[in-house]
Each structure stands twice: as C-alpha cells, then as structure tokens.
Design a protein around this motif. Structure first.
Motif, PDB file in Angstrom:
ATOM      1  N   ILE A 226       0.913  -1.008  -0.005  1.00 17.16           N
ATOM      2  CA  ILE A 226       0.125   0.136   0.122  1.00 17.16           C
ATOM      3  C   ILE A 226       1.027   1.439   0.037  1.00 17.16           C
ATOM      4  O   ILE A 226       1.147   1.289   0.808  1.00 17.16           O
ATOM      5  N   LEU A 227       0.611   1.888  -1.099  1.00 15.76           N
ATOM      6  CA  LEU A 227       1.702   3.230  -1.060  1.00 15.76           C
ATOM      7  C   LEU A 227       0.743   4.804  -0.593  1.00 15.76           C
ATOM      8  O   LEU A 227      -0.628   4.209  -0.204  1.00 15.76           O
ATOM      9  N   ARG A 228       1.694   5.375  -0.005  1.00 19.53           N
ATOM     10  CA  ARG A 228       1.503   6.271   0.134  1.00 19.53           C
ATOM     11  C   ARG A 228       0.778   7.083  -0.940  1.00 19.53           C
ATOM     12  O   ARG A 228       1.129   6.738  -1.641  1.00 19.53           O
ATOM     13  N   ALA A 229      -0.035   8.000  -1.228  1.00 18.95           N
ATOM     14  CA  ALA A 229      -1.431   8.723  -2.227  1.00 18.95           C
ATOM     15  C   ALA A 229      -0.360   9.242  -2.877  1.00 18.95           C
ATOM     16  O   ALA A 229      -0.435   9.117  -4.635  1.00 18.95           O
ATOM     17  N   GLU A 230       0.623   9.992  -2.545  1.00 16.28           N
ATOM     18  CA  GLU A 230       1.997  11.012  -3.497  1.00 16.28           C
ATOM     19  C   GLU A 230       3.037  10.214  -3.908  1.00 16.28           C
ATOM     20  O   GLU A 230       2.889   9.905  -4.736  1.00 16.28           O
ATOM     21  N   THR A 231       2.908   8.626  -2.855  1.00 14.08           N
ATOM     22  CA  THR A 231       3.933   7.604  -4.145  1.00 14.08           C
ATOM     23  C   THR A 231       3.403   7.194  -4.926  1.00 14.08           C
ATOM     24  O   THR A 231       3.952   6.901  -6.061  1.00 14.08           O
ATOM     25  N   ALA A 232       1.878   6.865  -5.012  1.00 12.99           N
ATOM     26  CA  ALA A 232       1.123   5.978  -5.778  1.00 12.99           C
ATOM     27  C   ALA A 232       1.212   7.299  -7.080  1.00 12.99           C
ATOM     28  O   ALA A 232       1.214   6.730  -8.338  1.00 12.99           O
ATOM     29  N   ALA A 233       1.130   8.034  -6.848  1.00 11.96           N
ATOM     30  CA  ALA A 233       0.537   8.971  -7.204  1.00 11.96           C
ATOM     31  C   ALA A 233       1.714   9.461  -8.673  1.00 11.96           C
ATOM     32  O   ALA A 233       1.653   9.137 -10.420  1.00 11.96           O
ATOM     33  N   LEU A 234       2.890   9.278  -7.994  1.00 14.71           N
ATOM     34  CA  LEU A 234       4.242   9.624  -9.039  1.00 14.71           C
ATOM     35  C   LEU A 234       5.180   8.313  -9.537  1.00 14.71           C
ATOM     36  O   LEU A 234       5.483   8.605 -10.653  1.00 14.71           O
ATOM     37  N   ALA A 235       4.425   6.991  -8.991  1.00 13.61           N
ATOM     38  CA  ALA A 235       4.543   6.322  -9.549  1.00 13.61           C
ATOM     39  C   ALA A 235       4.006   5.952 -10.518  1.00 13.61           C
ATOM     40  O   ALA A 235       4.577   5.672 -11.715  1.00 13.61           O
ATOM     41  N   ALA A 236       2.843   6.340 -10.109  1.00 16.85           N
ATOM     42  CA  ALA A 236       1.839   5.813 -11.906  1.00 16.85           C
ATOM     43  C   ALA A 236       2.243   6.801 -12.951  1.00 16.85           C
ATOM     44  O   ALA A 236       2.571   6.034 -13.850  1.00 16.85           O
ATOM     45  N   THR A 237       2.693   7.845 -12.217  1.00 20.55           N
ATOM     46  CA  THR A 237       2.944   8.394 -13.486  1.00 20.55           C
ATOM     47  C   THR A 237       4.364   8.032 -14.440  1.00 20.55           C
ATOM     48  O   THR A 237       4.080   8.181 -15.513  1.00 20.55           O
ATOM     49  N   ALA A 238       4.784   8.027 -13.236  1.00 18.02           N
ATOM     50  CA  ALA A 238       6.532   7.447 -14.101  1.00 18.02           C
ATOM     51  C   ALA A 238       6.418   5.961 -14.769  1.00 18.02           C
ATOM     52  O   ALA A 238       7.112   6.083 -15.921  1.00 18.02           O
ATOM     53  N   ALA A 239       5.130   5.269 -14.507  1.00 17.88           N
ATOM     54  CA  ALA A 239       5.009   3.911 -15.205  1.00 17.88           C
ATOM     55  C   ALA A 239       4.277   4.428 -16.990  1.00 17.88           C
ATOM     56  O   ALA A 239       4.629   3.540 -17.569  1.00 17.88           O
ATOM     57  N   TRP A 240       3.401   5.034 -16.588  1.00 18.85           N
ATOM     58  CA  TRP A 240       2.763   5.518 -17.304  1.00 18.85           C
ATOM     59  C   TRP A 240       3.588   6.219 -19.169  1.00 18.85           C
ATOM     60  O   TRP A 240       3.451   6.246 -20.397  1.00 18.85           O
ATOM     61  N   MET A 241       4.698   7.114 -17.839  1.00 18.65           N
ATOM     62  CA  MET A 241       5.589   7.947 -19.116  1.00 18.65           C
ATOM     63  C   MET A 241       6.307   6.703 -19.937  1.00 18.65           C
ATOM     64  O   MET A 241       6.750   7.101 -20.775  1.00 18.65           O
ATOM     65  N   THR A 242       6.830   5.573 -18.344  1.00 19.82           N
ATOM     66  CA  THR A 242       7.972   5.060 -19.536  1.00 19.82           C
ATOM     67  C   THR A 242       7.369   3.774 -19.998  1.00 19.82           C
ATOM     68  O   THR A 242       7.926   3.595 -21.574  1.00 19.82           O
ATOM     69  N   ILE A 243       5.992   3.590 -20.398  1.00 19.20           N
ATOM     70  CA  ILE A 243       5.037   2.761 -21.143  1.00 19.20           C
ATOM     71  C   ILE A 243       4.987   3.471 -22.041  1.00 19.20           C
ATOM     72  O   ILE A 243       4.689   2.817 -24.048  1.00 19.20           O
ATOM     73  N   ASN A 244       3.976   4.481 -22.298  1.00 18.50           N
ATOM     74  CA  ASN A 244       3.141   5.143 -23.126  1.00 18.50           C
ATOM     75  C   ASN A 244       3.409   6.815 -23.562  1.00 18.50           C
ATOM     76  O   ASN A 244       2.528   7.302 -24.045  1.00 18.50           O
ATOM     77  N   GLY A 245       4.461   7.058 -22.689  1.00 13.84           N
ATOM     78  CA  GLY A 245       4.106   8.537 -22.633  1.00 13.84           C
ATOM     79  C   GLY A 245       5.729   8.508 -23.578  1.00 13.84           C
ATOM     80  O   GLY A 245       5.997   7.682 -24.537  1.00 13.84           O
ATOM     81  N   ASP A 246       6.635   9.251 -22.893  1.00 16.88           N
ATOM     82  CA  ASP A 246       7.415  10.013 -24.253  1.00 16.88           C
ATOM     83  C   ASP A 246       8.884   9.551 -23.433  1.00 16.88           C
ATOM     84  O   ASP A 246       9.865  10.304 -23.607  1.00 16.88           O
ATOM     85  N   TRP A 247       9.208   8.627 -22.643  1.00 18.23           N
ATOM     86  CA  TRP A 247      10.309   8.388 -22.349  1.00 18.23           C
ATOM     87  C   TRP A 247      11.127   7.028 -22.916  1.00 18.23           C
ATOM     88  O   TRP A 247      11.923   7.041 -22.507  1.00 18.23           O
ATOM     89  N   SER A 248       9.916   6.813 -23.645  1.00 17.01           N
ATOM     90  CA  SER A 248      10.681   5.407 -24.868  1.00 17.01           C
ATOM     91  C   SER A 248      11.424   6.092 -25.841  1.00 17.01           C
ATOM     92  O   SER A 248      11.525   6.583 -26.542  1.00 17.01           O
TER      93      SER A 248
END
Ligand code: SAM
Length: 248
Positions: A226-248
C-alpha cells in the motif's frame, strides 16, 4: 584552438512569464523573479535569460535597464520550439499541504499535461490553494526545462469527473484492493489517458464501484504494498510515461 562557448549559456537562468513572447518583445520583470535575477543570480546588462510563456517555446532574452528591483528582458532568438506534452492527466484527491505540493512539483517534472484535483468522500482536505500549486508548477517547469506548463484544473467532485470524462481517454484507476498488473496492461491501452489516485484513506466502496463501472475505466495495481497517495501518484505517472509516454 579555443572552444566556442555554448549559446545560450548552459548556466542561463530560466523564467516563466505571462507575456506572449516573440522576437524583439521586451518583458518588464519585477517582484520575486526580479529579486532572484538581480540579487541572487547577480545578472548584468546583456546577460542572457531564457524565457518561456507556455505557448511559443523558449526564447533567449538579453537583460537591460537593470535597477534595484526591476529589469527588462528583451527576446533576441527562439532557442526551442513548444514541446509536445504527453497526453496524460494526473487526477488525484487533495492531500495534506506539503504532500500535494510535492505531487505538483514532481508531476510537472515527470511530464504530465494536466493536474486535476478530485474531491472524494474520504479526503481529509477539501480546499486547495490553486495559486500555491500553480507556483510549484511554474518553479518545477523553470527548473526542469519544460516549455509548456501543465494545466491546473479547479477541483471537481468525483461524480462530476466520471460524468464528464471524455470518451476517447482511458481512465486508469489505481486500486490498492486489486487491479490488473500495470506493466502488462498499459501497453495494450495507448493514447490519451488519466490516472486516478485516491486520498490517504482510499476510495470508499461506492466510489470504487462507480469508478469500476465507468466504460473507460481500467483498474490497475501498483504492486503488493500500500503506497502513500503521493508515492502512488508519482510512481503511476512514471510508469505511464515509461510505457506510453515520451520516455521511450
Ligand atoms: N485505502 C488505504 C488505506 O487507507 O489503508 C490506502 C489508500 S492509499 C494511501 C491512497 C491511494 O493510493 C489509493 O486510493 C490508490 O489510488 C493508491 N494506491 C496505493 N497503493 C496502491 C497499490 N498498491 N495499487 C494501486 N493503487 C494504490
């Protein structure tokens, strides 16, 4: 042979301004930004400052008319075009002051297009200082080199968010009670997206059911802890950026 110095200089300060920029445009700067340039950065006449207005990219501007509390910055050349921001909205419940500030700062650095506060039943905070959040977004954009600020939307209630959610946008829902593994699910769901993160106390069962019933909703797990809300927000954003965003 002597090396040609980089232009604009790598050390040039960056500043967001509201004025629409263009070649020759002179921007009068006062208040905190002027204090920063004059007293902290010790800017001199003809020094270069990088400006961005969120609409026209980034501009090199020369300092002139430097006085004690104000100065003028005049655009001489465009140094970068306006960036293409990945189409990702971070929709998160308001949380305590320092933590929501952290979300704003880091979400901007990570590349979100929009920060959308969402009021939920278990939120411990029901008011947000949007001016303060905007200031964090500006500071983060200046520091990380963004040429566009994320949009900061006024807070909406969860039912309004679900009602008005666009048909062409995935509604990823970080659900600590169980969702599909993120790494396997995001690749099959490209395109415009939003990520919904709950408050410290999570979503209540009715909210969870309403979100899951939404036709664009995809419940995701962020792992076994169970992540704190801010950890969840930033981890999920980083994951989306890696897979579907502009990090690839
Ligand atoms: N309901 C929990 C409680 O009070 O024990 C915790 C809520 S958690 C601190 C805040 C939000 O982060 C959740 O609503 C969810 O959106 C997200 N979250 C935290 N851990 C998660 C996980 N492992 N998987 C998916 N989402 C998570």
């Amino acid at each position: 042979m002597t090396a040609t110095p980089a232009w604009p200089p790598h050390s040039a300060p960056r500043l967001h301004v509201e004025t629409a920029l263009g070649e020759g445009v002179a921007v009068a700067v006062d208040g905190n930004p002027a204090h920063y340039l004059i007293s902290v950065m010790r800017i001199k006449p003809d020094d270069i400052v990088l400006l961005f207005d969120g609409r026209s990219g980034e501009w090199a501007a020369r300092a002139r008319d430097i006085r004690k509390r104000d100065l003028v910055l005049q655009c001489v050349a465009r140094t970068r075009p306006l960036e293409a921001t990945p189409d990702f909205w971070l929709c998160c419940a308001p949380i305590r002051k320092g933590r929501i500030d952290l979300i704003a700062e880091k979400a901007c650095e990570l590349g979100v297009a929009r920060l959308q506060p969402v009021l939920t039943r278990r939120a411990v905070v029901d008011k947000l200082n949007l001016d303060r959040l905007h200031a964090h977004l500006v500071e983060a954009a200046e520091q990380c080199g963004r040429t566009a600020l994320p949009d900061l939307s006024p807070m909406v209630k969860l039912d309004a968010l679900l009602r008005d959610w666009p048909d062409d946008r995935w509604l990823f829902f970080a659900d600590e009670s169980g969702g599909a593994p993120l790494a396997e699910t995001l690749p099959g769901h490209p395109g415009p997206a939003g990520m919904l993160i709950g408050p410290e106390g999570g979503f209540d069962p009715d909210e969870r059911a309403a979100i899951r019933a939404h036709p664009r909703a995809v419940a995701l797990s962020l792992g076994p802890r169970i992540l704190r809300a801010e950890t969840a927000a930033l981890a999920a954003t980083a994951a989306w950026m890696t897979i579907n965003g502009d990090w690839s």
